[in-house]
Design a protein around this motif. Structure first.
Motif, PDB file in Angstrom:
ATOM      1  N   LYS A  36      -4.536 -18.851 -89.141  1.00  0.00           N
ATOM      2  CA  LYS A  36      -4.612 -19.639 -88.066  1.00  0.00           C
ATOM      3  C   LYS A  36      -4.519 -18.975 -86.829  1.00  0.00           C
ATOM      4  O   LYS A  36      -5.156 -19.103 -85.767  1.00  0.00           O
ATOM      5  CB  LYS A  36      -3.234 -20.545 -88.159  1.00  0.00           C
ATOM      6  N   LEU A  41      -7.580 -21.488 -86.059  1.00  0.00           N
ATOM      7  CA  LEU A  41      -7.888 -22.482 -87.072  1.00  0.00           C
ATOM      8  C   LEU A  41      -6.808 -23.460 -86.918  1.00  0.00           C
ATOM      9  O   LEU A  41      -5.512 -23.357 -86.660  1.00  0.00           O
ATOM     10  CB  LEU A  41      -7.951 -22.062 -88.585  1.00  0.00           C
ATOM     11  N   ASN A  42      -7.264 -24.840 -87.294  1.00  0.00           N
ATOM     12  CA  ASN A  42      -6.267 -25.970 -87.466  1.00  0.00           C
ATOM     13  C   ASN A  42      -5.450 -25.879 -88.596  1.00  0.00           C
ATOM     14  O   ASN A  42      -5.953 -24.920 -89.759  1.00  0.00           O
ATOM     15  CB  ASN A  42      -6.641 -27.230 -87.173  1.00  0.00           C
ATOM     16  N   GLU A  45      -8.094 -26.235 -91.816  1.00  0.00           N
ATOM     17  CA  GLU A  45      -9.100 -25.327 -91.865  1.00  0.00           C
ATOM     18  C   GLU A  45      -8.351 -23.995 -92.624  1.00  0.00           C
ATOM     19  O   GLU A  45      -8.721 -23.246 -93.312  1.00  0.00           O
ATOM     20  CB  GLU A  45      -9.647 -24.742 -90.658  1.00  0.00           C
ATOM     21  N   ALA A  46      -7.140 -23.890 -92.171  1.00  0.00           N
ATOM     22  CA  ALA A  46      -6.242 -22.435 -92.588  1.00  0.00           C
ATOM     23  C   ALA A  46      -5.808 -22.731 -93.829  1.00  0.00           C
ATOM     24  O   ALA A  46      -5.895 -21.802 -94.719  1.00  0.00           O
ATOM     25  CB  ALA A  46      -4.869 -22.404 -91.742  1.00  0.00           C
ATOM     26  N   ALA A  78     -13.038 -29.792 -93.047  1.00  0.00           N
ATOM     27  CA  ALA A  78     -12.597 -28.231 -92.837  1.00  0.00           C
ATOM     28  C   ALA A  78     -13.574 -27.358 -93.479  1.00  0.00           C
ATOM     29  O   ALA A  78     -14.086 -26.303 -92.517  1.00  0.00           O
ATOM     30  CB  ALA A  78     -11.534 -28.056 -93.551  1.00  0.00           C
ATOM     31  N   SER A  81     -16.435 -26.935 -90.648  1.00  0.00           N
ATOM     32  CA  SER A  81     -16.130 -26.395 -89.514  1.00  0.00           C
ATOM     33  C   SER A  81     -16.091 -24.674 -89.767  1.00  0.00           C
ATOM     34  O   SER A  81     -16.469 -23.757 -89.071  1.00  0.00           O
ATOM     35  CB  SER A  81     -14.624 -26.653 -88.816  1.00  0.00           C
ATOM     36  N   LEU A  82     -15.243 -24.175 -90.963  1.00  0.00           N
ATOM     37  CA  LEU A  82     -15.319 -22.953 -91.211  1.00  0.00           C
ATOM     38  C   LEU A  82     -16.775 -22.168 -91.477  1.00  0.00           C
ATOM     39  O   LEU A  82     -16.964 -21.007 -90.917  1.00  0.00           O
ATOM     40  CB  LEU A  82     -14.445 -22.722 -92.896  1.00  0.00           C
ATOM     41  N   LYS A  85     -18.240 -21.529 -88.287  1.00  0.00           N
ATOM     42  CA  LYS A  85     -17.542 -20.250 -87.674  1.00  0.00           C
ATOM     43  C   LYS A  85     -17.937 -19.206 -88.392  1.00  0.00           C
ATOM     44  O   LYS A  85     -17.331 -18.115 -88.174  1.00  0.00           O
ATOM     45  CB  LYS A  85     -16.216 -20.617 -87.568  1.00  0.00           C
TER      46      LYS A  85
END
Length: 138
Positions: A36, A41-42, A45-46, A78, A81-82, A85
């Motif tokens: 995080k 990360l939220n 996601e973490a 998640a 999003s990952l 990124k």
């Protein structure tokens, strides 16, 4: 030892030649905190990234959701999003009954970087514990 980098060998995913790469072994909560902080990360996601980092191979969203006892759509969001990124890579994964999913995996360079971070954190914690033991003996 609080965080311990280990080496993984003998793992041969269907899409990769056999290689050895480091695997991060850590308390799940601590690893999530590191992820995080390091990658902004939220929580979801973490949690997903920590799960993938701790595995010796990739996983599909459905299996990740089951393992983490999370809603599959939360896990897919998640993972998207990952992936955006560049923290996970995805490869097409054919399903037995037709259709396809994606197999998600953390790139080797990210695992290597996390292994180094965990190693440094372990060194700092050991240094603090040594200093504490030395001060208590005085």
């Amino acid at each position: 030892m609080l965080l311990q980098p280990l080496t993984r060998s003998g793992v041969t995913p269907w899409y990769k030649a056999e290689t050895a790469r480091p695997v991060v072994r850590a308390n799940a909560a601590r690893l999530k905190c590191i992820l995080k902080c390091a990658f902004s990360l939220n929580e979801e996601e973490a949690q997903v990234l920590a799960y993938l980092v701790s595995r010796s191979r990739g996983a599909i969203a459905k299996d990740i959701a089951e393992a983490l006892d999370r809603n599959p759509e939360v896990v897919r969001r998640a993972l998207r999003s990952l992936h955006s990124k560049s923290l996970v890579i995805r490869r097409p994964y054919p399903l037995r009954r037709g259709g396809r999913a994606y197999l998600y995996e953390v790139p080797d360079n990210i695992v290597t970087a996390l292994t180094e971070i965990c190693s440094k954190v372990s060194e700092v914690i050991e240094m603090i514990n040594s200093n504490r033991r030395g001060n208590e003996g005085s």
